[in-house]
Write an enzyme that holds these catalytic residues in place. Structure first.
Site, mmCIF file in Angstrom:
data_model
loop_
_atom_site.group_PDB
_atom_site.id
_atom_site.type_symbol
_atom_site.label_atom_id
_atom_site.label_comp_id
_atom_site.label_asym_id
_atom_site.label_seq_id
_atom_site.Cartn_x
_atom_site.Cartn_y
_atom_site.Cartn_z
ATOM 1 N N ASN A 7 0.858 -1.194 0.000
ATOM 2 C CA ASN A 7 0.000 0.000 0.000
ATOM 3 C C ASN A 7 0.893 1.243 0.000
ATOM 4 O OD1 ASN A 7 -1.455 2.249 1.055
ATOM 5 N ND2 ASN A 7 -3.118 0.849 1.564
ATOM 6 N N HIS A 10 0.877 5.993 1.735
ATOM 7 C CA HIS A 10 1.702 6.749 2.678
ATOM 8 C C HIS A 10 2.731 7.625 1.966
ATOM 9 C CE1 HIS A 10 -0.185 4.141 5.653
ATOM 10 N NE2 HIS A 10 0.017 3.172 4.785
ATOM 11 N N ARG A 18 3.111 18.821 1.496
ATOM 12 C CA ARG A 18 3.653 20.053 0.908
ATOM 13 C C ARG A 18 2.895 20.455 -0.350
ATOM 14 N NH1 ARG A 18 8.921 21.865 2.196
ATOM 15 N NH2 ARG A 18 9.077 21.669 4.444
ATOM 16 N N HIS A 43 -5.592 3.709 -2.152
ATOM 17 C CA HIS A 43 -6.937 4.038 -1.693
ATOM 18 C C HIS A 43 -7.267 5.448 -2.179
ATOM 19 C CE1 HIS A 43 -9.786 4.336 2.088
ATOM 20 N NE2 HIS A 43 -10.391 4.679 0.959
ATOM 21 N N ARG A 45 -9.443 8.146 -1.661
ATOM 22 C CA ARG A 45 -10.453 8.566 -0.677
ATOM 23 C C ARG A 45 -11.302 9.691 -1.244
ATOM 24 N NH1 ARG A 45 -9.484 7.037 4.944
ATOM 25 N NH2 ARG A 45 -11.122 8.542 5.337
ATOM 26 N N ARG A 49 -7.164 12.897 0.352
ATOM 27 C CA ARG A 49 -6.112 13.387 1.260
ATOM 28 C C ARG A 49 -4.726 12.864 0.893
ATOM 29 N NH1 ARG A 49 -7.466 10.113 6.801
ATOM 30 N NH2 ARG A 49 -9.451 11.168 6.580
ATOM 31 N N HIS A 50 -4.648 11.737 0.179
ATOM 32 C CA HIS A 50 -3.311 11.280 -0.252
ATOM 33 C C HIS A 50 -3.304 10.962 -1.753
ATOM 34 C CE1 HIS A 50 -5.276 7.528 0.907
ATOM 35 N NE2 HIS A 50 -5.041 7.678 2.187
ATOM 36 N N GLU A 70 -8.557 0.544 -3.600
ATOM 37 C CA GLU A 70 -9.504 0.579 -2.464
ATOM 38 C C GLU A 70 -10.371 1.808 -2.607
ATOM 39 O OE1 GLU A 70 -7.369 0.835 1.160
ATOM 40 O OE2 GLU A 70 -6.331 -1.038 0.850
ATOM 41 N N THR A 100 -7.140 6.626 9.586
ATOM 42 C CA THR A 100 -7.030 5.567 8.576
ATOM 43 C C THR A 100 -8.314 4.754 8.642
ATOM 44 O OG1 THR A 100 -5.702 3.693 7.808
ATOM 45 C CG2 THR A 100 -5.791 4.034 10.182
ATOM 46 N N THR A 101 -8.465 3.768 7.746
ATOM 47 C CA THR A 101 -9.703 2.970 7.736
ATOM 48 C C THR A 101 -9.839 2.251 9.084
ATOM 49 O OG1 THR A 101 -9.099 2.582 5.441
ATOM 50 C CG2 THR A 101 -11.035 1.420 6.272
ATOM 51 N N GLU A 151 -11.218 -9.317 2.420
ATOM 52 C CA GLU A 151 -9.992 -8.931 3.124
ATOM 53 C C GLU A 151 -10.347 -8.737 4.588
ATOM 54 O OE1 GLU A 151 -7.545 -5.807 1.460
ATOM 55 O OE2 GLU A 151 -6.700 -5.327 3.422
ATOM 56 N N HIS A 190 -3.997 -4.473 7.415
ATOM 57 C CA HIS A 190 -4.105 -3.367 8.361
ATOM 58 C C HIS A 190 -3.302 -3.643 9.620
ATOM 59 C CE1 HIS A 190 -5.530 0.355 9.923
ATOM 60 N NE2 HIS A 190 -6.177 0.561 8.798
ATOM 61 N N GLY A 191 -2.307 -2.794 9.831
ATOM 62 C CA GLY A 191 -1.496 -2.904 11.048
ATOM 63 C C GLY A 191 -0.495 -4.047 11.020
ATOM 64 N N GLY A 212 1.078 -1.472 4.304
ATOM 65 C CA GLY A 212 1.579 -0.157 3.904
ATOM 66 C C GLY A 212 2.481 0.484 4.937
ATOM 67 N N HIS A 213 1.900 0.847 6.072
ATOM 68 C CA HIS A 213 2.595 1.713 7.025
ATOM 69 C C HIS A 213 3.961 1.162 7.453
ATOM 70 C CE1 HIS A 213 2.868 4.885 10.007
ATOM 71 N NE2 HIS A 213 3.363 3.967 10.808
HETATM 72 N N1 PXP Z 1 -5.963 -2.915 3.711
HETATM 73 C C1 PXP Z 1 -6.888 -1.928 3.741
HETATM 74 C C2 PXP Z 1 -8.263 -2.230 3.242
HETATM 75 C C3 PXP Z 1 -6.553 -0.632 4.205
HETATM 76 O O1 PXP Z 1 -7.482 0.341 4.210
HETATM 77 C C4 PXP Z 1 -5.224 -0.383 4.623
HETATM 78 C C5 PXP Z 1 -4.834 0.987 5.115
HETATM 79 O O2 PXP Z 1 -4.945 1.916 4.122
HETATM 80 C C6 PXP Z 1 -4.299 -1.433 4.567
HETATM 81 C C7 PXP Z 1 -4.699 -2.696 4.132
HETATM 82 C C8 PXP Z 1 -2.869 -1.248 4.975
HETATM 83 O O3 PXP Z 1 -2.790 -0.933 6.330
HETATM 84 P P1 PXP Z 1 -1.392 -0.492 6.974
HETATM 85 O O4 PXP Z 1 -1.002 0.799 6.349
HETATM 86 O O5 PXP Z 1 -1.699 -0.406 8.427
HETATM 87 O O6 PXP Z 1 -0.402 -1.581 6.658
#
Ligand code: PXP
Length: 249
Positions: A7, A10, A18, A43, A45, A49-50, A70, A100-101, A151, A190-191, A212-213
């Protein structure tokens, strides 16, 4: 095989801080692919925002891995998806004030809206994945809609520790079984990070992890290609070992 979707929202977040041209998510996608990403996840949105509309257009033309878009069930974004044809759509809920989601889609309160969005996308030939909490009632409602993938939201698992985390993992394993036995692909995200990904990658028939993060955070220090390569290796090694244990090899 468990596939890694990277993802890159970020990266766009840094650019938007900026409101400039760099770093471009298209560069990130290239380095992620060089590091072994099987997919690129973005994603779009509603508040932009990104990721921006231009990013989706450019990435559609440049990404050679699977492009996973997404989005919320919003008509103008659905129109754009149908026009651009990414390889997969993941439907997510969106709240304006969230960082975040924060949770999975709610399949019980307004299923008709989700159903009509899925229908439009599938009629256009686009495979649909639904982002859901590991909650059996939600999953069963979703499976009735005949989507290609689910997912599982791993945020609660990722934020827990010790016995609580084990209990969250068990929920993921159990609902994962229900999803697979309905013939639907199992994804999660996620996470997830370098310390917890092995637990989720080992779930039977896990097909795709979207991360992603933690990858982008590590990339600040080691570079994106290397950060993706390290995550990919962890996933492949864990999934291989778990399969070996299951088949006794
Ligand atoms: N999957 C979905 C559906 C998400 O919305 C996100 C966050 O944008 C992720 C995965 C990735 O999450 P993370 O950035 O915490 O790894």
């Amino acid at each position: 095989m468990v596939e890694l979707g990277v993802n890159i929202d970020h990266v766009a977040t840094i650019r938007q801080a900026r409101e400039t041209f760099e770093p471009d998510p298209a560069w990130a996608a290239t380095f992620a692919e060089l590091g072994g990403a099987d997919g690129i996840t973005i994603h779009l949105r509603e508040d932009r925002r990104h990721i921006q509309d231009r990013d989706v257009e450019v990435l559609k033309q440049t990404v050679t891995a699977k492009l996973n878009l997404e989005m919320a069930c919003v008509d103008d974004i659905v129109d754009m998806a149908i026009r651009l044809r990414p390889d997969q759509i993941t439907l997510v809920p969106e709240k304006r004030e969230e960082v975040t989601t924060e949770g999975g889609l709610d399949m019980l309160t307004n299923p008709a809206h989700v159903r009509s969005t899925i229908q439009r996308l599938q009629d256009a030939g686009l495979p649909v994945s639904l982002f859901l909490d590991p909650n059996l009632e939600q999953i069963e409602a979703a499976l009735a809609l005949q989507v290609e993938a689910v997912e599982l939201h791993t945020g609660t698992f990722a934020n827990a520790a010790g016995e609580e985390q084990q209990a969250e993992l068990q929920s993921l394993v159990q609902v994962g079984r229900t999803i697979r036995s309905a013939g639907v692909q199992l994804h999660a995200g996620h996470g997830l990070n370098y310390r917890n990904v092995h637990l989720v990658a080992a779930i039977e028939d896990m097909r795709e992890l979207n991360i992603g993060h933690s990858i982008v955070s590590r990339a600040v220090f080691v570079g994106l290609e290397q950060a993706v390569r390290e995550m990919k290796r962890l996933i492949v090694e864990t999934a291989r070992a778990a399969n070996g244990n299951r088949t006794g090899r």
